[in-house]
Design a protein around this motif. Structure first.
Motif, PDB file in Angstrom:
ATOM      1  N   GLY A 140       7.147   1.442 -12.029  1.00 30.73           N
ATOM      2  CA  GLY A 140       5.806   1.788 -11.432  1.00 30.73           C
ATOM      3  C   GLY A 140       4.620   1.033 -11.939  1.00 30.73           C
ATOM      4  O   GLY A 140       4.651   0.949 -12.920  1.00 30.73           O
ATOM      5  N   VAL A 141       4.001   0.406 -11.199  1.00 33.83           N
ATOM      6  CA  VAL A 141       2.901  -0.282 -11.791  1.00 33.83           C
ATOM      7  C   VAL A 141       1.401  -0.024 -10.887  1.00 33.83           C
ATOM      8  O   VAL A 141       1.564   0.194  -9.738  1.00 33.83           O
ATOM      9  N   SER A 142       0.444   0.063 -11.838  1.00 31.52           N
ATOM     10  CA  SER A 142      -0.986   0.475 -11.203  1.00 31.52           C
ATOM     11  C   SER A 142      -1.740  -0.817 -11.328  1.00 31.52           C
ATOM     12  O   SER A 142      -2.467  -1.288 -12.213  1.00 31.52           O
ATOM     13  N   LEU A 143      -1.843  -1.695 -10.373  1.00 33.02           N
ATOM     14  CA  LEU A 143      -2.366  -2.868 -10.204  1.00 33.02           C
ATOM     15  C   LEU A 143      -2.946  -2.920  -8.756  1.00 33.02           C
ATOM     16  O   LEU A 143      -2.530  -2.274  -7.811  1.00 33.02           O
ATOM     17  N   SER A 144      -4.205  -3.670  -8.893  1.00 37.07           N
ATOM     18  CA  SER A 144      -4.933  -3.907  -7.574  1.00 37.07           C
ATOM     19  C   SER A 144      -4.039  -5.081  -6.889  1.00 37.07           C
ATOM     20  O   SER A 144      -3.096  -5.754  -7.422  1.00 37.07           O
ATOM     21  N   LEU A 145      -4.156  -4.969  -5.431  1.00 33.28           N
ATOM     22  CA  LEU A 145      -3.625  -6.100  -4.855  1.00 33.28           C
ATOM     23  C   LEU A 145      -4.046  -7.510  -5.146  1.00 33.28           C
ATOM     24  O   LEU A 145      -3.090  -8.420  -5.234  1.00 33.28           O
ATOM     25  N   ALA A 146      -5.116  -7.676  -5.519  1.00 32.60           N
ATOM     26  CA  ALA A 146      -5.510  -9.114  -6.073  1.00 32.60           C
ATOM     27  C   ALA A 146      -5.014  -9.404  -7.248  1.00 32.60           C
ATOM     28  O   ALA A 146      -4.274 -10.467  -7.603  1.00 32.60           O
ATOM     29  N   SER A 147      -4.656  -8.338  -8.494  1.00 34.54           N
ATOM     30  CA  SER A 147      -4.449  -8.475  -9.793  1.00 34.54           C
ATOM     31  C   SER A 147      -2.924  -9.004  -9.379  1.00 34.54           C
ATOM     32  O   SER A 147      -2.354  -9.785 -10.354  1.00 34.54           O
ATOM     33  N   ALA A 148      -2.050  -8.107  -8.733  1.00 32.05           N
ATOM     34  CA  ALA A 148      -0.787  -8.237  -8.461  1.00 32.05           C
ATOM     35  C   ALA A 148      -0.417  -9.650  -7.792  1.00 32.05           C
ATOM     36  O   ALA A 148       0.371 -10.382  -8.633  1.00 32.05           O
ATOM     37  N   ALA A 149      -1.304 -10.230  -6.926  1.00 34.62           N
ATOM     38  CA  ALA A 149      -1.161 -11.454  -6.274  1.00 34.62           C
ATOM     39  C   ALA A 149      -1.277 -12.507  -7.238  1.00 34.62           C
ATOM     40  O   ALA A 149      -0.543 -13.504  -7.188  1.00 34.62           O
ATOM     41  N   ALA A 150      -2.245 -12.285  -8.190  1.00 31.97           N
ATOM     42  CA  ALA A 150      -2.519 -13.223  -9.180  1.00 31.97           C
ATOM     43  C   ALA A 150      -1.407 -13.508 -10.269  1.00 31.97           C
ATOM     44  O   ALA A 150      -1.032 -14.586 -10.684  1.00 31.97           O
ATOM     45  N   THR A 151      -0.831 -12.499 -10.355  1.00 31.90           N
ATOM     46  CA  THR A 151       0.346 -12.450 -11.241  1.00 31.90           C
ATOM     47  C   THR A 151       1.388 -13.043 -10.733  1.00 31.90           C
ATOM     48  O   THR A 151       2.025 -13.897 -11.523  1.00 31.90           O
ATOM     49  N   VAL A 152       1.724 -12.903  -9.561  1.00 33.59           N
ATOM     50  CA  VAL A 152       2.868 -13.433  -8.958  1.00 33.59           C
ATOM     51  C   VAL A 152       2.521 -14.928  -8.850  1.00 33.59           C
ATOM     52  O   VAL A 152       3.456 -15.715  -9.129  1.00 33.59           O
ATOM     53  N   ALA A 153       1.361 -15.281  -8.472  1.00 32.32           N
ATOM     54  CA  ALA A 153       1.022 -16.783  -8.494  1.00 32.32           C
ATOM     55  C   ALA A 153       1.108 -17.519  -9.794  1.00 32.32           C
ATOM     56  O   ALA A 153       1.530 -18.543  -9.708  1.00 32.32           O
ATOM     57  N   GLU A 154       0.814 -16.622 -10.775  1.00 33.03           N
ATOM     58  CA  GLU A 154       0.651 -17.481 -12.100  1.00 33.03           C
ATOM     59  C   GLU A 154       2.335 -17.537 -12.423  1.00 33.03           C
ATOM     60  O   GLU A 154       2.551 -18.695 -13.028  1.00 33.03           O
ATOM     61  N   ILE A 155       3.223 -16.854 -12.078  1.00 30.55           N
ATOM     62  CA  ILE A 155       4.772 -16.717 -12.383  1.00 30.55           C
ATOM     63  C   ILE A 155       5.347 -17.922 -11.609  1.00 30.55           C
ATOM     64  O   ILE A 155       5.868 -18.802 -12.186  1.00 30.55           O
ATOM     65  N   ARG A 156       4.834 -17.746 -10.339  1.00 31.03           N
ATOM     66  CA  ARG A 156       5.380 -18.939  -9.553  1.00 31.03           C
ATOM     67  C   ARG A 156       4.929 -20.199  -9.905  1.00 31.03           C
ATOM     68  O   ARG A 156       5.467 -21.235 -10.065  1.00 31.03           O
ATOM     69  N   SER A 157       3.617 -20.455 -10.618  1.00 32.37           N
ATOM     70  CA  SER A 157       3.076 -21.873 -11.071  1.00 32.37           C
ATOM     71  C   SER A 157       3.651 -22.274 -12.567  1.00 32.37           C
ATOM     72  O   SER A 157       4.032 -23.476 -12.548  1.00 32.37           O
ATOM     73  N   ARG A 158       4.145 -20.991 -13.232  1.00 31.19           N
ATOM     74  CA  ARG A 158       4.853 -21.607 -14.533  1.00 31.19           C
ATOM     75  C   ARG A 158       6.289 -21.712 -14.312  1.00 31.19           C
ATOM     76  O   ARG A 158       6.842 -22.599 -14.891  1.00 31.19           O
ATOM     77  N   ILE A 159       7.159 -21.105 -13.353  1.00 33.11           N
ATOM     78  CA  ILE A 159       8.380 -21.495 -13.226  1.00 33.11           C
ATOM     79  C   ILE A 159       8.772 -22.557 -12.176  1.00 33.11           C
ATOM     80  O   ILE A 159       9.627 -23.051 -12.645  1.00 33.11           O
ATOM     81  N   ARG A 160       7.843 -22.590 -11.213  1.00 32.39           N
ATOM     82  CA  ARG A 160       8.097 -23.856 -10.333  1.00 32.39           C
ATOM     83  C   ARG A 160       9.451 -23.779  -9.699  1.00 32.39           C
ATOM     84  O   ARG A 160      10.073 -25.207  -9.542  1.00 32.39           O
ATOM     85  N   SER A 161      10.029 -22.940  -9.400  1.00 33.45           N
ATOM     86  CA  SER A 161      11.284 -22.790  -8.662  1.00 33.45           C
ATOM     87  C   SER A 161      10.964 -22.967  -7.217  1.00 33.45           C
ATOM     88  O   SER A 161      10.048 -22.278  -6.700  1.00 33.45           O
ATOM     89  N   PRO A 162      11.687 -23.635  -6.483  1.00 38.06           N
ATOM     90  CA  PRO A 162      11.375 -23.719  -5.018  1.00 38.06           C
ATOM     91  C   PRO A 162      12.020 -22.424  -4.172  1.00 38.06           C
ATOM     92  O   PRO A 162      12.036 -22.273  -2.748  1.00 38.06           O
ATOM     93  N   ALA A 163      12.598 -21.270  -4.821  1.00 33.95           N
ATOM     94  CA  ALA A 163      12.960 -20.022  -4.202  1.00 33.95           C
ATOM     95  C   ALA A 163      11.671 -19.506  -3.299  1.00 33.95           C
ATOM     96  O   ALA A 163      10.763 -19.343  -3.922  1.00 33.95           O
ATOM     97  N   GLU A 164      12.351 -19.095  -2.019  1.00 33.64           N
ATOM     98  CA  GLU A 164      11.033 -18.338  -1.400  1.00 33.64           C
ATOM     99  C   GLU A 164      10.460 -16.943  -2.084  1.00 33.64           C
ATOM    100  O   GLU A 164       9.410 -16.708  -2.147  1.00 33.64           O
ATOM    101  N   GLU A 165      11.504 -16.355  -2.590  1.00 36.68           N
ATOM    102  CA  GLU A 165      11.128 -14.798  -3.074  1.00 36.68           C
ATOM    103  C   GLU A 165      11.888 -15.032  -4.514  1.00 36.68           C
ATOM    104  O   GLU A 165      12.832 -15.181  -4.644  1.00 36.68           O
ATOM    105  N   TYR A 166      10.883 -14.705  -5.572  1.00 37.28           N
ATOM    106  CA  TYR A 166      11.067 -14.778  -6.666  1.00 37.28           C
ATOM    107  C   TYR A 166      11.837 -13.274  -7.203  1.00 37.28           C
ATOM    108  O   TYR A 166      11.242 -12.363  -6.725  1.00 37.28           O
ATOM    109  N   LYS A 167      12.676 -13.180  -7.975  1.00 35.78           N
ATOM    110  CA  LYS A 167      13.221 -12.044  -8.464  1.00 35.78           C
ATOM    111  C   LYS A 167      13.265 -11.960 -10.043  1.00 35.78           C
ATOM    112  O   LYS A 167      12.788 -12.779 -10.889  1.00 35.78           O
ATOM    113  N   ALA A 168      13.777 -10.766 -10.736  1.00 35.59           N
ATOM    114  CA  ALA A 168      13.687 -10.794 -12.066  1.00 35.59           C
ATOM    115  C   ALA A 168      14.510 -11.849 -13.030  1.00 35.59           C
ATOM    116  O   ALA A 168      14.148 -12.245 -13.926  1.00 35.59           O
TER     117      ALA A 168
END
Length: 329
Positions: free
Chosen positions: A44-72
């Motif tokens: 369970g996570v307690s994040l705002s939508l904006a904070s969570a979106a920023a976290t996902v965007a940062e992960i995508r930026s760092r990993i740079r996988s072409p996958a449409e949906e990132y998983k663990a």
């Protein structure tokens, strides 16, 4: 203090409810001894939508996988170790904003079996610790599989005969041990097992005894209700989460004095908070499984520890490296 939805809607509670986004990893339904994973995790996570979106965007930026949906699995790859450490780090994006409840599946089976047949779940730890060294790997595996078949709704053959046959074989082969003492008690419980199985004749139960998801959701609500505000859960869609079972979760929580106002289902890819919960659940399941199987990574275990629910379900003697101190609400 207990809460109810009406209080929140009337504004009778100071402040708004705390919304927690949830997801799980390692679900094999009731197949807890023959599935693909040995640990179940619910985050369970307690994040705002904006904070969570920023976290996902940062992960995508760092990993740079072409996958449409990132998983663990993306974060668990060795080449992305730095991204994983960043996510779990103190003062990282989920520090103090995420918790994960873990279940060691084999222990859950033993706990539920002894709770049902003996009304004595306290003996589960004794049997779990003694079973493998006393019975050997093959004998212990036979007991776990027989217990799993006995308790699950869908089963093969005659699970009652199979279970008590296994119990009888093991207790005769290993007399005068703590494990055999518990099996002696179990050997006298066949009428309870028959009554449990006969209860399925009218149809499958609403709440399967062996499915870990439902109690894990209640526990997640309990973990977060210590904040002093009522909690509302947002969960990734699951076939198990029917309207009737959601009603059971809400009722069970409220009867226990847990401030759960409700639970709604969303599509994970449409809610970045649930995506972050999915990351944490998958990461925690893998780290916990590695630790319990003697191949743990001390650095990753240490990073995960602050997020782990101290009420996680497994034998305390084997979980010291993972269990966290209680987290303040």
């Amino acid at each position: 203090m207990s809460w109810n939805v009406a209080d929140v809607e009337r504004g009778g509670v100071a402040g708004v409810f705390l919304e927690i986004a949830c997801d799980e990893s390692g679900s094999d339904g009731e197949n807890l001894t023959g599935g693909n994973t040995d640990v179940f995790a619910h985050a369970g996570v307690s994040l705002s939508l904006a904070s969570a979106a920023a976290t996902v965007a940062e992960i995508r930026s760092r990993i740079r996988s072409p996958a449409e949906e990132y998983k663990a699995t993306h974060l668990l790859r060795e080449k992305h170790r730095a991204v994983l450490e960043w996510l779990l780090a103190p003062e990282g994006p989920v520090d103090g904003r995420a918790r994960v409840h873990l279940m060691e599946k084999a222990y859950f089976v033993v706990d539920r079996t002894l709770g049902l047949l003996l009304d004595d779940a306290a003996e589960a730890a004794v049997l779990f610790r003694a079973g493998r060294p006393v019975f050997g790997q093959e004998g212990w595996r036979a007991f776990l599989e027989a217990a799993n078949q006995l308790l699950r709704v869908r089963h093969d053959g005659d699970p009652v005969d199979a279970f008590y046959g296994t119990v009888d074989t093991l207790r005769r082969a290993h007399p005068r041990t703590d494990a055999a003492r518990i099996l002696e008690r179990l050997a006298a419980t066949r009428p309870r097992a028959v009554a449990y199985r006969d209860g399925f004749l009218a149809g499958p139960p609403l709440i399967p005894l062996l499915n870990p998801l439902l109690p894990a959701i209640v526990r997640t609500a309990e973990l977060w209700s210590g904040s002093g505000r009522p909690v509302h859960l947002v969960h990734d869609r699951q076939n198990m989460l029917t309207p009737e079972r959601i009603a059971w979760i809400e009722t069970t929580a409220r009867r226990a004095g847990i401030g759960l106002t409700g639970l709604r289902l969303v599509v994970a890819r449409d809610d970045a908070r649930v995506q972050v919960a999915d990351f944490l659940a998958g990461i925690a399941r893998k780290i916990a499984s590695d630790e319990l199987n003697g191949r743990g990574d001390p650095a990753l275990t240490a990073l995960l520890r602050p997020f782990v629910d101290p009420g996680s379900v497994w034998d305390d003697a084997r979980s010291g490296a993972l269990l966290a101190a209680p987290v303040a609400g």
